[in-house]
Design a protein around this motif. Structure first.
Motif, PDB file in Angstrom:
ATOM      1  N   PRO A 283      27.444  92.978  55.701  1.00 36.78           N
ATOM      2  CA  PRO A 283      27.850  91.567  55.654  1.00 36.78           C
ATOM      3  C   PRO A 283      27.704  90.887  57.011  1.00 36.78           C
ATOM      4  O   PRO A 283      28.114  91.417  58.034  1.00 36.78           O
ATOM      5  CB  PRO A 283      29.328  91.660  55.234  1.00 36.78           C
ATOM      6  N   GLN A 284      27.105  89.703  56.989  1.00 41.10           N
ATOM      7  CA  GLN A 284      26.976  88.896  58.194  1.00 41.10           C
ATOM      8  C   GLN A 284      26.489  87.507  57.790  1.00 41.10           C
ATOM      9  O   GLN A 284      25.969  87.320  56.687  1.00 41.10           O
ATOM     10  CB  GLN A 284      26.008  89.523  59.185  1.00 41.10           C
ATOM     11  N   PRO A 285      26.632  86.514  58.674  1.00 41.19           N
ATOM     12  CA  PRO A 285      26.187  85.162  58.341  1.00 41.19           C
ATOM     13  C   PRO A 285      24.683  85.108  58.096  1.00 41.19           C
ATOM     14  O   PRO A 285      23.915  85.904  58.645  1.00 41.19           O
ATOM     15  CB  PRO A 285      26.573  84.347  59.584  1.00 41.19           C
ATOM     16  N   GLN A 286      24.281  84.167  57.248  1.00 42.78           N
ATOM     17  CA  GLN A 286      22.868  83.973  56.957  1.00 42.78           C
ATOM     18  C   GLN A 286      22.180  83.287  58.136  1.00 42.78           C
ATOM     19  O   GLN A 286      22.661  82.277  58.653  1.00 42.78           O
ATOM     20  CB  GLN A 286      22.696  83.124  55.693  1.00 42.78           C
ATOM     21  N   ALA A 287      21.060  83.839  58.565  1.00 41.24           N
ATOM     22  CA  ALA A 287      20.303  83.229  59.655  1.00 41.24           C
ATOM     23  C   ALA A 287      19.419  82.120  59.119  1.00 41.24           C
ATOM     24  O   ALA A 287      18.832  82.234  58.042  1.00 41.24           O
ATOM     25  CB  ALA A 287      19.466  84.288  60.363  1.00 41.24           C
ATOM     26  N   ASP A 288      19.305  81.035  59.857  1.00 40.65           N
ATOM     27  CA  ASP A 288      18.467  79.906  59.466  1.00 40.65           C
ATOM     28  C   ASP A 288      16.989  80.221  59.699  1.00 40.65           C
ATOM     29  O   ASP A 288      16.631  80.926  60.657  1.00 40.65           O
ATOM     30  CB  ASP A 288      18.849  78.656  60.254  1.00 40.65           C
ATOM     31  N   ALA A 289      16.148  79.671  58.831  1.00 42.17           N
ATOM     32  CA  ALA A 289      14.710  79.776  59.037  1.00 42.17           C
ATOM     33  C   ALA A 289      14.310  78.977  60.273  1.00 42.17           C
ATOM     34  O   ALA A 289      14.979  78.006  60.653  1.00 42.17           O
ATOM     35  CB  ALA A 289      13.966  79.263  57.808  1.00 42.17           C
ATOM     36  N   VAL A 290      13.229  79.386  60.914  1.00 41.99           N
ATOM     37  CA  VAL A 290      12.762  78.714  62.126  1.00 41.99           C
ATOM     38  C   VAL A 290      11.309  78.296  61.949  1.00 41.99           C
ATOM     39  O   VAL A 290      10.518  78.973  61.278  1.00 41.99           O
ATOM     40  CB  VAL A 290      12.917  79.609  63.371  1.00 41.99           C
ATOM     41  N   ASP A 291      10.958  77.161  62.571  1.00 39.42           N
ATOM     42  CA  ASP A 291       9.605  76.619  62.482  1.00 39.42           C
ATOM     43  C   ASP A 291       9.133  76.202  63.865  1.00 39.42           C
ATOM     44  O   ASP A 291       9.933  75.843  64.741  1.00 39.42           O
ATOM     45  CB  ASP A 291       9.566  75.407  61.551  1.00 39.42           C
ATOM     46  N   ALA A 292       7.827  76.244  64.049  1.00 40.39           N
ATOM     47  CA  ALA A 292       7.202  75.763  65.281  1.00 40.39           C
ATOM     48  C   ALA A 292       5.790  75.310  64.942  1.00 40.39           C
ATOM     49  O   ALA A 292       5.230  75.681  63.908  1.00 40.39           O
ATOM     50  CB  ALA A 292       7.186  76.858  66.347  1.00 40.39           C
ATOM     51  N   SER A 293       5.215  74.501  65.809  1.00 43.42           N
ATOM     52  CA  SER A 293       3.867  73.989  65.550  1.00 43.42           C
ATOM     53  C   SER A 293       3.113  73.805  66.856  1.00 43.42           C
ATOM     54  O   SER A 293       3.707  73.731  67.939  1.00 43.42           O
ATOM     55  CB  SER A 293       3.928  72.653  64.792  1.00 43.42           C
ATOM     56  N   VAL A 294       1.782  73.727  66.735  1.00 38.14           N
ATOM     57  CA  VAL A 294       0.920  73.485  67.882  1.00 38.14           C
ATOM     58  C   VAL A 294      -0.307  72.721  67.385  1.00 38.14           C
ATOM     59  O   VAL A 294      -0.751  72.904  66.246  1.00 38.14           O
ATOM     60  CB  VAL A 294       0.509  74.810  68.557  1.00 38.14           C
ATOM     61  N   THR A 295      -0.827  71.836  68.206  1.00 32.28           N
ATOM     62  CA  THR A 295      -2.033  71.080  67.882  1.00 32.28           C
ATOM     63  C   THR A 295      -3.242  71.765  68.512  1.00 32.28           C
ATOM     64  O   THR A 295      -3.227  72.106  69.696  1.00 32.28           O
ATOM     65  CB  THR A 295      -1.926  69.637  68.380  1.00 32.28           C
ATOM     66  N   VAL A 296      -4.275  71.954  67.697  1.00 32.62           N
ATOM     67  CA  VAL A 296      -5.472  72.670  68.141  1.00 32.62           C
ATOM     68  C   VAL A 296      -6.673  71.742  68.033  1.00 32.62           C
ATOM     69  O   VAL A 296      -6.892  71.119  66.989  1.00 32.62           O
ATOM     70  CB  VAL A 296      -5.695  73.938  67.287  1.00 32.62           C
ATOM     71  N   ALA A 297      -7.449  71.656  69.111  1.00 35.13           N
ATOM     72  CA  ALA A 297      -8.674  70.853  69.097  1.00 35.13           C
ATOM     73  C   ALA A 297      -9.792  71.635  68.428  1.00 35.13           C
ATOM     74  O   ALA A 297     -10.099  72.764  68.833  1.00 35.13           O
ATOM     75  CB  ALA A 297      -9.076  70.464  70.518  1.00 35.13           C
ATOM     76  N   ALA A 298     -10.359  71.063  67.359  1.00 35.54           N
ATOM     77  CA  ALA A 298     -11.480  71.681  66.648  1.00 35.54           C
ATOM     78  C   ALA A 298     -12.606  70.651  66.581  1.00 35.54           C
ATOM     79  O   ALA A 298     -12.690  69.864  65.643  1.00 35.54           O
ATOM     80  CB  ALA A 298     -11.055  72.124  65.254  1.00 35.54           C
ATOM     81  N   VAL A 299     -13.465  70.630  67.581  1.00 39.26           N
ATOM     82  CA  VAL A 299     -14.493  69.600  67.706  1.00 39.26           C
ATOM     83  C   VAL A 299     -15.588  69.835  66.666  1.00 39.26           C
ATOM     84  O   VAL A 299     -16.199  70.914  66.626  1.00 39.26           O
ATOM     85  CB  VAL A 299     -15.097  69.609  69.114  1.00 39.26           C
ATOM     86  N   PRO A 300     -15.872  68.849  65.801  1.00 41.79           N
ATOM     87  CA  PRO A 300     -16.981  68.969  64.839  1.00 41.79           C
ATOM     88  C   PRO A 300     -18.303  68.660  65.537  1.00 41.79           C
ATOM     89  O   PRO A 300     -18.804  67.532  65.481  1.00 41.79           O
ATOM     90  CB  PRO A 300     -16.627  67.924  63.778  1.00 41.79           C
TER      91      PRO A 300
END
Length: 340
Positions: A283-300
């Motif tokens: 038994p223990q508290p529920q951990a929250d989900a975590v999110d992160a993001s990054v922008t990537v340059a993809a030159v056409p």
């Protein structure tokens, strides 16, 4: 000529420490004959079936338990038995500090009664010896999970590839998981998110997303992770077969690199990381989900080249048109004559 001494840890035994701990075995250097030994949790009378030492206690409590040290070889072995702190290896495994590093957590709280003052116990051949130990938890111990282990170590001599004598330390051990009562904070964080795009001149390419997952709480946590790359118009491609995170001890971290293939070079891509924490049993508290993001340059690049050619052609046509205008003769104005 005096021999040069070096001390090393047998990599095979370190793998056993990291992956299984108990029961485990080790083989000594061959020039002194084979020696096999192992350790596992025990009662005061005999080994038991516990996979590890797992306790829940309050600050100031004292825990008493026993370790079975088995000598499976024929000759007696002089083994040093001691406690140490645990940590996560770079690949997410479970390991203990080297013998030369002083523990400050569970390894410092646990005292082994091996018989000799230096922690050495002699185990006759084909014999199992029960070694008692005590874990004295400080009154100011912090709440949450603390991890360590009890190690049996054998030092033998071997001949190195250069012909010199080498001291080889081989060790096996049993894990200790200790949870101290108080406020439990299950928490993972995502750090150092970075991304890059590798594409050919034609078609799609691959996006690489790297990040570090840190256990910034005070309980053991694993996690299920998902990495997705999205284009500006909202279509997304997920990294296939991304494995679950290993169980991370509090304060430890794990480096992840995920590759997403078949992504169009859409100019600017979004790399999205999502982790659902997974707690250890209990038994223990529920951990929250975590999110992160990054922008990537993809030159056409194909589109860039086509646009550049169109622009260059337009500029060329405009320049030629202006040049033609500059070389055309100016019309001669007509002179009106008066009639008398």
């Amino acid at each position: 000529m005096q021999s040069l001494w070096r001390r090393t840890l047998a990599s095979g035994l370190l793998a056993a420490l990291a992956l299984g701990f108990a029961p485990a075995t080790a083989r000594a250097a061959q020039d002194k004959g084979p020696a096999t030994f192992g350790v596992r949790p025990a009662t005061a009378q005999a080994p038991d079936n516990r996979p590890n030492f797992s306790y829940s206690a309050t600050p100031g409590a004292v825990v008493r338990d026993h370790l079975a040290v088995a000598n499976i070889s024929d000759a007696p072995l002089s083994l040093k038995v001691y406690a140490s702190d645990a940590f996560n290896t770079p690949d997410g495994g479970f390991d203990l500090l080297d013998a030369g590093r002083a523990p400050v957590d569970v390894g410092a709280w646990a005292k082994v009664d091996a018989g000799a003052m230096d922690g050495t116990t002699v185990v006759p051949g084909r014999t199992t010896r029960i070694v008692p130990f005590t874990v004295t938890i400080p009154a100011n111990a912090t709440p949450g999970d603390h991890a360590g282990g009890i190690v049996a170590s054998l030092v033998t001599e071997a001949t190195g590839s250069d012909g010199q004598r080498v001291a080889v330390e081989q060790r096996v051990g049993a894990r200790i998981y200790l949870r101290i009562s108080g406020d439990l904070v299950p928490k993972l964080t995502i750090e150092d998110v970075a991304g890059s795009y590798d594409g050919s001149f034609f078609g799609t390419g691959s996006t690489r997303i790297s990040y570090v997952v840190r256990n910034s709480g005070n309980v053991r946590l694993g996690g299920r992770q998902k990495v997705t790359v999205e284009t500006p118009w909202g279509s997304g491609t997920a990294a296939p077969n991304l494995p679950d995170l290993p169980e991370l001890l509090p304060g430890n971290s794990f480096q992840v690199t995920a590759t997403v293939s078949g992504v169009l070079p859409a100019g600017w891509l979004s790399g999205l990381v999502h982790i659902d924490p997974v707690a250890s049993p209990g038994p223990q508290p529920q951990a929250d989900a975590v999110d992160a993001s990054v922008t990537v340059a993809a030159v056409p690049w194909l589109l860039v080249v086509v646009l550049a050619l169109v622009l260059a052609l337009s500029l060329l046509l405009l320049w030629r048109k202006r040049k033609r205008r500059s070389v055309e003769p100016s019309p001669v104005p007509e002179v009106a004559h008066a009639v008398a």
